[in-house]
Motif scaffolding. Sequence first.
Motif, short mmCIF file in Angstrom:
data_model
loop_
_atom_site.label_atom_id
_atom_site.label_comp_id
_atom_site.label_asym_id
_atom_site.label_seq_id
_atom_site.Cartn_x
_atom_site.Cartn_y
_atom_site.Cartn_z
N ALA A 1 20.30 -44.37 38.90
CA ALA A 1 18.78 -44.16 38.90
C ALA A 1 18.55 -44.13 37.58
O ALA A 1 17.34 -44.97 37.12
N ALA A 2 19.20 -43.54 36.58
CA ALA A 2 18.68 -43.57 35.26
C ALA A 2 18.87 -45.04 34.68
O ALA A 2 17.93 -45.47 33.91
N ASP B 1 11.85 -38.42 42.38
CA ASP B 1 12.26 -38.32 40.83
C ASP B 1 14.11 -38.24 41.14
O ASP B 1 14.69 -37.02 41.28
N VAL C 1 16.59 -38.98 39.58
CA VAL C 1 17.56 -38.47 38.25
C VAL C 1 17.53 -36.99 38.47
O VAL C 1 18.44 -36.48 38.18
N GLU D 1 18.46 -47.81 36.31
CA GLU D 1 17.32 -48.37 36.88
C GLU D 1 16.08 -48.35 36.07
O GLU D 1 15.08 -49.15 35.95
N ASN D 2 15.91 -47.02 35.55
CA ASN D 2 14.69 -46.55 34.90
C ASN D 2 14.98 -47.08 33.03
O ASN D 2 14.08 -46.59 32.57
N ASN D 3 15.97 -47.84 32.93
CA ASN D 3 16.34 -48.11 31.68
C ASN D 3 16.85 -46.96 30.44
O ASN D 3 16.30 -47.12 29.40
N ASP D 4 16.92 -45.93 31.19
CA ASP D 4 17.21 -44.65 30.22
C ASP D 4 18.74 -44.55 30.30
O ASP D 4 19.34 -43.76 31.00
N GLY E 1 13.76 -44.86 47.20
CA GLY E 1 13.08 -44.82 45.84
C GLY E 1 12.15 -43.87 45.83
O GLY E 1 11.34 -44.01 44.73
#
Length: 207
Positions: A96-97, A68, A70, A99-102, A65
């Motif tokens: 990962a995106a 960056d 992404v 998880e970032n809510n992206d 973790g």
Amino acid sequence: MVASDEEQIERIRDWWSEHGKTVIAGVVLGIAGLIGWQGWQGWQDNRVASASAAFANLEQMAASGDGDVVERAREVATSHDGTSYTSLAWLIGAGAAVENNDLETATSYLERARESADRAQLVATVDLRLARVLWAQGEHDAALERLANPPAGFDGLFAELRGDILAERGDLVAAREAYETAVESDAANGLLQMKLDSLPANAEEAS
């Protein structure tokens, strides 16, 4: 009539005078081709080794973790485009995106992963994840379109996800049909059976 040694030598000289340059050129080209092939093979080996090391580093980043993930996934995928690690790097970046809510970036990365996937099983995995992301974005039709043609071995997974999406949309009859298809492919899935049992048995009950 048997030619003398002198005549044989003269014939060889004449032949060589006429064809020698062609023979030499052929030998030179053959050697150059061999060297070129070996060089290309060496370059390919180095390229794959570099991609493998970069991907291993990306996996470590994703697991810890740190950093960056992404952006690093994008760098690995684009820098090593054309290798078997390209689509895998896009997949990690998409995760990962999410998880970032992206979800927009996740969708973009999954599309790139699908474009670079070189195996049917990997394409199917990408389609499943992409359908989930599209579903989360409320794009039910687009998600269902991704699940329309499951490859061999993925029928159950595709059908179950179709059932989930259809059930949420309120199309309970179609959802039940999808779950039944999934059960036929994966009868040991207890959760799937619970989903199926929770739906009405026919159109009259669903209305």
